[in-house]
Design a protein around this motif. Structure first.
Motif, mmCIF file in Angstrom:
data_model
loop_
_atom_site.group_PDB
_atom_site.id
_atom_site.type_symbol
_atom_site.label_atom_id
_atom_site.label_comp_id
_atom_site.label_asym_id
_atom_site.label_seq_id
_atom_site.Cartn_x
_atom_site.Cartn_y
_atom_site.Cartn_z
ATOM 1 N N GLY A 66 0.817 -1.195 0.000
ATOM 2 C CA GLY A 66 0.000 0.000 0.000
ATOM 3 C C GLY A 66 0.854 1.250 0.000
ATOM 4 O O GLY A 66 2.048 1.212 0.281
ATOM 5 N N VAL A 67 0.203 2.366 -0.351
ATOM 6 C CA VAL A 67 0.846 3.672 -0.353
ATOM 7 C C VAL A 67 -0.021 4.604 0.472
ATOM 8 O O VAL A 67 -1.242 4.640 0.313
ATOM 9 N N PHE A 68 0.614 5.354 1.359
ATOM 10 C CA PHE A 68 -0.082 6.316 2.207
ATOM 11 C C PHE A 68 0.502 7.688 1.941
ATOM 12 O O PHE A 68 1.722 7.868 1.989
ATOM 13 N N ILE A 69 -0.359 8.644 1.660
ATOM 14 C CA ILE A 69 0.081 10.017 1.472
ATOM 15 C C ILE A 69 -0.234 10.778 2.750
ATOM 16 O O ILE A 69 -1.399 10.957 3.106
ATOM 17 N N ALA A 70 0.822 11.191 3.445
ATOM 18 C CA ALA A 70 0.684 12.015 4.645
ATOM 19 C C ALA A 70 0.640 13.460 4.155
ATOM 20 O O ALA A 70 1.673 14.100 3.966
ATOM 21 N N ALA A 71 -0.563 13.933 3.904
ATOM 22 C CA ALA A 71 -0.769 15.188 3.188
ATOM 23 C C ALA A 71 -0.539 16.428 4.053
ATOM 24 O O ALA A 71 -0.691 16.392 5.271
ATOM 25 N N HIS A 102 -5.096 -3.410 -9.822
ATOM 26 C CA HIS A 102 -4.810 -3.310 -8.394
ATOM 27 C C HIS A 102 -5.999 -2.684 -7.676
ATOM 28 O O HIS A 102 -6.654 -1.789 -8.207
ATOM 29 N N ASP A 103 -6.254 -3.130 -6.465
ATOM 30 C CA ASP A 103 -7.344 -2.578 -5.671
ATOM 31 C C ASP A 103 -7.031 -1.125 -5.323
ATOM 32 O O ASP A 103 -5.970 -0.840 -4.755
ATOM 33 N N PRO A 104 -7.934 -0.180 -5.644
ATOM 34 C CA PRO A 104 -7.665 1.223 -5.334
ATOM 35 C C PRO A 104 -7.566 1.511 -3.833
ATOM 36 O O PRO A 104 -7.037 2.555 -3.436
ATOM 37 N N GLN A 105 -8.022 0.584 -3.004
ATOM 38 C CA GLN A 105 -7.899 0.756 -1.554
ATOM 39 C C GLN A 105 -6.454 0.642 -1.089
ATOM 40 O O GLN A 105 -6.158 0.871 0.086
ATOM 41 N N ARG A 106 -5.558 0.291 -1.992
ATOM 42 C CA ARG A 106 -4.138 0.206 -1.633
ATOM 43 C C ARG A 106 -3.510 1.589 -1.484
ATOM 44 O O ARG A 106 -2.367 1.727 -1.072
ATOM 45 N N LEU A 107 -4.264 2.636 -1.823
ATOM 46 C CA LEU A 107 -3.801 4.008 -1.649
ATOM 47 C C LEU A 107 -4.702 4.713 -0.654
ATOM 48 O O LEU A 107 -5.930 4.675 -0.773
ATOM 49 N N ARG A 108 -4.086 5.351 0.321
ATOM 50 C CA ARG A 108 -4.822 6.124 1.332
ATOM 51 C C ARG A 108 -4.160 7.486 1.484
ATOM 52 O O ARG A 108 -2.974 7.648 1.202
ATOM 53 N N MET A 109 -4.925 8.432 1.964
ATOM 54 C CA MET A 109 -4.398 9.758 2.232
ATOM 55 C C MET A 109 -5.052 10.303 3.493
ATOM 56 O O MET A 109 -6.243 10.072 3.728
#
Length: 136
Positions: A66-71, A102-109
């Motif tokens: 997964g990828v997490f964007i700490a905005a 890929h499941d779009p839930q693999r990206l969060r922000m």
């Protein structure tokens, strides 16, 4: 791919953090000895709105769960509409992930401020658990 069933298989999460806003909060989590999943890797960027959707796809295809964007959120020193821009890039990146299977839930922000250590740890624990569910 099977994972070890030792109760903590561990997800690999790439975090894009911002130099002046979220990095200090993430560093605070470490210096306060708060525990978050060991598979978390951070890459600092000047502004969350400068992240490219292709970077997210590359991270997933390179083996991150997964990828997490700490905005930056409203604290951004570079652009006044950082939250809007970052939201649009997340939408584009999720569509790109989906178009590549890929499941779009693999990206969060989420916005992570300079003193948001507990919030960051909580986000990482939840995301790691969610990624392990997606992987099973």
């Amino acid at each position: 791919m099977s994972q070890a069933h030792n109760g903590h298989a561990g997800s690999r999460i790439l975090v894009f953090s911002t130099n002046s806003i979220s990095d200090p909060g993430i560093d605070l989590a470490g210096s306060a000895h708060m525990h978050y999943p060991p598979g978390v890797v951070t890459i600092p960027v000047p502004c969350s709105s400068g992240i490219r959707p292709s970077w997210v796809l590359h991270a997933i295809e390179a083996g991150f769960d997964g990828v997490f964007i700490a905005a930056d959120g409203t604290d951004c020193a570079f652009v006044s509409d950082c939250t809007t821009r970052t939201g649009k890039l997340v939408d584009a990146a999720q569509k790109l992930l989906q178009s590549h299977g890929h499941d779009p839930q693999r990206l969060r922000m989420a916005a992570v401020c300079s003193v948001c250590a507990e919030s960051f740890v909580s986000h990482m624990e939840r995301m790691s658990a969610d990624m392990e569910r997606l992987n099973s």
